[in-house]
Design a protein around this motif. Structure first.
Motif, PDB file in Angstrom:
ATOM      1  N   GLY A 179       0.949  -1.213   0.025  1.00  9.01           N
ATOM      2  CA  GLY A 179       0.067  -0.143   0.026  1.00  9.01           C
ATOM      3  C   GLY A 179       0.786   1.362  -0.073  1.00  9.01           C
ATOM      4  N   ASP A 180       2.080   1.279  -0.138  1.00 13.78           N
ATOM      5  CA  ASP A 180       3.123   2.275  -0.322  1.00 13.78           C
ATOM      6  C   ASP A 180       3.332   2.714   1.121  1.00 13.78           C
ATOM      7  N   GLN A 206       6.765   2.877   7.953  1.00 14.31           N
ATOM      8  CA  GLN A 206       7.709   2.373   6.691  1.00 14.31           C
ATOM      9  C   GLN A 206       7.459   3.182   5.685  1.00 14.31           C
ATOM     10  N   VAL A 207       8.556   3.648   4.943  1.00 15.03           N
ATOM     11  CA  VAL A 207       8.811   4.500   3.778  1.00 15.03           C
ATOM     12  C   VAL A 207       9.594   3.770   2.799  1.00 15.03           C
ATOM     13  N   TYR A 208       9.118   3.991   1.432  1.00 16.45           N
ATOM     14  CA  TYR A 208       9.868   3.486   0.201  1.00 16.45           C
ATOM     15  C   TYR A 208      10.646   4.562  -0.170  1.00 16.45           C
ATOM     16  N   PRO A 209      11.967   4.099  -0.844  1.00 24.08           N
ATOM     17  CA  PRO A 209      12.845   5.292  -1.496  1.00 24.08           C
ATOM     18  C   PRO A 209      12.237   5.951  -2.457  1.00 24.08           C
ATOM     19  N   SER A 210      11.354   5.177  -3.232  1.00 22.36           N
ATOM     20  CA  SER A 210      10.452   5.979  -4.316  1.00 22.36           C
ATOM     21  C   SER A 210       9.664   7.211  -3.955  1.00 22.36           C
ATOM     22  N   GLN A 211       9.304   7.366  -2.646  1.00 25.24           N
ATOM     23  CA  GLN A 211       8.394   8.322  -2.125  1.00 25.24           C
ATOM     24  C   GLN A 211       9.213   9.198  -1.010  1.00 25.24           C
ATOM     25  N   TYR A 225      13.575  -0.133   2.078  1.00 18.71           N
ATOM     26  CA  TYR A 225      12.736   0.706   2.614  1.00 18.71           C
ATOM     27  C   TYR A 225      13.555   1.349   3.901  1.00 18.71           C
ATOM     28  N   TYR A 226      12.926   2.336   4.388  1.00 18.50           N
ATOM     29  CA  TYR A 226      13.360   2.778   5.748  1.00 18.50           C
ATOM     30  C   TYR A 226      11.973   2.432   6.837  1.00 18.50           C
ATOM     31  N   TYR A 227      12.606   2.154   8.041  1.00 19.81           N
ATOM     32  CA  TYR A 227      11.564   1.679   8.938  1.00 19.81           C
ATOM     33  C   TYR A 227      11.879   2.280  10.181  1.00 19.81           C
ATOM     34  N   LYS A 228      10.790   2.757  11.088  1.00 22.23           N
ATOM     35  CA  LYS A 228      11.154   3.168  12.281  1.00 22.23           C
ATOM     36  C   LYS A 228      10.131   2.939  13.292  1.00 22.23           C
ATOM     37  N   GLN A 229      10.323   2.654  14.517  1.00 21.73           N
ATOM     38  CA  GLN A 229       9.344   2.076  15.199  1.00 21.73           C
ATOM     39  C   GLN A 229       9.546   2.758  16.669  1.00 21.73           C
ATOM     40  N   ARG A 230       8.616   3.135  17.286  1.00 18.54           N
ATOM     41  CA  ARG A 230       8.804   3.873  18.661  1.00 18.54           C
ATOM     42  C   ARG A 230       7.776   3.087  19.737  1.00 18.54           C
ATOM     43  N   VAL A 231       8.345   3.136  20.826  1.00 16.81           N
ATOM     44  CA  VAL A 231       7.425   2.436  21.920  1.00 16.81           C
ATOM     45  C   VAL A 231       6.852   3.646  22.560  1.00 16.81           C
ATOM     46  N   LEU A 232       5.377   3.516  22.688  1.00 14.42           N
ATOM     47  CA  LEU A 232       4.670   4.533  23.576  1.00 14.42           C
ATOM     48  C   LEU A 232       4.075   4.213  24.796  1.00 14.42           C
ATOM     49  N   GLY A 437       0.189   6.613   2.320  1.00 14.04           N
ATOM     50  CA  GLY A 437       0.481   8.151   1.606  1.00 14.04           C
ATOM     51  C   GLY A 437       1.001   9.186   2.544  1.00 14.04           C
ATOM     52  N   ILE A 438       1.832   8.636   3.565  1.00 16.58           N
ATOM     53  CA  ILE A 438       2.442   9.621   4.266  1.00 16.58           C
ATOM     54  C   ILE A 438       3.670  10.350   3.628  1.00 16.58           C
ATOM     55  N   THR A 439       3.994  11.397   3.981  1.00 13.37           N
ATOM     56  CA  THR A 439       5.085  12.080   3.538  1.00 13.37           C
ATOM     57  C   THR A 439       6.376  11.977   4.362  1.00 13.37           C
ATOM     58  N   ALA A 440       7.490  11.961   3.868  1.00  8.07           N
ATOM     59  CA  ALA A 440       8.727  11.905   4.651  1.00  8.07           C
ATOM     60  C   ALA A 440       9.690  12.565   3.985  1.00  8.07           C
ATOM     61  N   LYS A 441      10.881  12.806   4.878  1.00  3.60           N
ATOM     62  CA  LYS A 441      12.080  13.553   4.231  1.00  3.60           C
ATOM     63  C   LYS A 441      13.145  12.355   4.718  1.00  3.60           C
TER      64      LYS A 441
END
Length: 456
Positions: A179-180, A206-211, A225-232, A437-441
């Motif tokens: 789902g991107d 999870q963000v893909y290089p093409s985005q 891909y880039y992946y980031k996980q945060r414990v809340l 469809g999240i945006t990321a830098k």
């Protein structure tokens, strides 16, 4: 014939040889995708007795309502089980069950059961993803004995829709369309034997290089891909953040991982976030590569493709994701509540992974069953170094029809020896479902950004 002519001829021959090695399939074979086969390489036809229907394109995007929080209506809410498999009648269905499922009936004879519903081949993907799968078939090849890919670029999916060996089947799971880029909140629970548990709440992206608009040049052809996980939650773990740069070739370019420890307020490299390193906040109930049923470098295993078979696997698990359910209604002693599960008969690829003689892993053998329509791993049996069946994983999949992607409502990992288990991915009580469809830098996925994430 002069020396230059001979040299040119030799170079041409080497070029043609290299091309034949790199070409995954012929154009004629690739043309079967979307014609005699589904666009992702599954058999279109049903099975002999009609219990598996033909694939006719999957559910339409308008198959049901999507509420304001992003939760889907169940298109099959009115259906009742065709039958229920229990410990008492499991032998009757053994040919369509895994060894792990049979072991769960033995371990929990009074409570574990498999409700079997009519089979629906709901899955599909957007046309652009279908085209990308065909392009992969023509241009992607494996390198380093299957541990990496060549010809796989940003925007590619399904590395080997016409697989020729076991590791290629598993690469389809790694490279499937999700789902991107997405962001989601979920819980993980590791109940005690009596069912008592403390939920660990996560937020992941999870963000893909093409985005990524400002993608660093060195990452353009090397990252999946880039992946980031945060414990809340809970408070004692809150603020811990893990960052992963998932690489395409994890032998020549190993996975890059970092962890921000909220207590120490330090960012450290985290090589343990791979293979059989401990899973985050899992109380020892999973390894790092258990997440998403299996992830990471496949280089420690020899992969054997057994073929296809028909199995009862978790499928169309819309009820299990319903926001009307509370976590306490799902998480029970021994296993999740089978009142909310749904199994269907589907064709799966069967692959056996055995640890190489010169490698080590706590799981000496893994037996995988991968859905032919989605390339999502559905069942995994894990064996220890003594050859004993140790853990059984089940992926409770559903098709997100509005986004034309398949994913897991929850994944479970049952420890047959201790009687404990892990369930991860539950979202029923979260304020919203997965956001796409999240945006990321690129900076958002650097070690320097972790401290800020941990303090939010």
């Amino acid at each position: 014939m002069n020396r230059d002519t001979l040299l040119k001829g030799a170079l041409l021959s080497l070029s043609l040889l290299a091309g034949s090695v790199l070409a995954a399939v012929t154009p004629q074979e690739a043309d079967s995708l979307g014609s005699s086969l589904t666009p992702l390489g599954a058999q279109k036809e049903g099975n002999a007795d009609g219990s598996i229907p033909a694939w006719t394109g999957g559910l339409p995007k308008t198959a049901g309502a999507v509420d304001a929080k992003g939760f889907l209506a169940d298109p099959f809410a009115s259906e009742k089980p065709l039958f229920v498999i229990t410990a008492k009648n499991a032998e009757q269905y053994r040919a369509r069950l895994t060894e792990g499922q049979m072991a769960l009936f033995k371990r929990y004879p009074d409570t574990y059961r498999i409700p079997v519903y009519p089979t629906h081949r709901t899955a599909s993907v957007p046309p652009a993803v279908m085209a990308a799968a065909k392009d992969s078939a023509l241009h992607v090849a494996s390198v380093n004995d299957g541990s990496g890919l060549s010809g796989f670029k940003p925007g590619s999916y399904y590395a080997f829709p016409l697989p020729r060996n076991g590791v290629e089947v598993v690469w389809n799971h790694f490279t499937r369309y999700m789902g991107d880029s997405y962001k989601r909140g979920f819980i993980q629970a590791t109940p005690q034997v009596d069912g008592a548990y403390t939920p660990v709440r996560f937020e992941e992206e999870q963000v893909y290089p093409s985005q990524v608009a400002d993608l660093p040049a060195e990452d353009a052809g090397s990252l999946l891909y880039y992946y980031k996980q945060r414990v809340l939650e809970p408070a004692r773990l809150a603020g811990t953040v893990a960052l992963v740069h998932e690489t395409i070739d994890q032998v020549n370019n190993p996975r890059r991982a970092w962890v921000y420890n909220a207590g120490q307020r330090r960012v450290r490299r985290a090589p343990q976030l791979a293979y059989d390193g401990p899973g985050t906040a899992s109380d020892g109930q999973r390894t790092a590569d258990n997440l998403d049923m299996y992830n990471g470098a496949p280089d420690r295993y020899d992969w054997k493709l057994i073929g296809k078979k028909e199995l009862y696997i978790p499928y169309n698990s819309y009820r299990l994701e319903s926001p009307t359910l509370k976590y306490d209604e799902i998480i029970k002693a021994g296993h999740i509540n089978p009142d909310h599960t749904r199994y269907e008969l589907h064709r799966v690829w069967e692959v056996v992974a055995t640890v190489k003689p010169d490698a080590r892993h706590v799981y000496a053998k893994r037996h995988f069953y991968i859905d032919e329509d989605t390339w999502q791993i559905a069942e995994v049996d894990h064996y220890d170094r003594q050859g004993q069946l140790w853990r059984v994983a089940e992926g409770h999949a559903l098709y997100r029809y509005d986004r034309q992607t398949s994913y897991l409502a929850a994944e479970t990992l049952y420890d047959l020896i201790s009687g404990r288990y892990m369930v991860v991915g539950l979202r029923n009580e979260e304020p919203r479902n997965t956001q796409y469809g999240i945006t990321a830098k690129a900076y958002d996925f650097t070690p320097a950004a972790l401290r800020t994430d941990g303090m939010r």
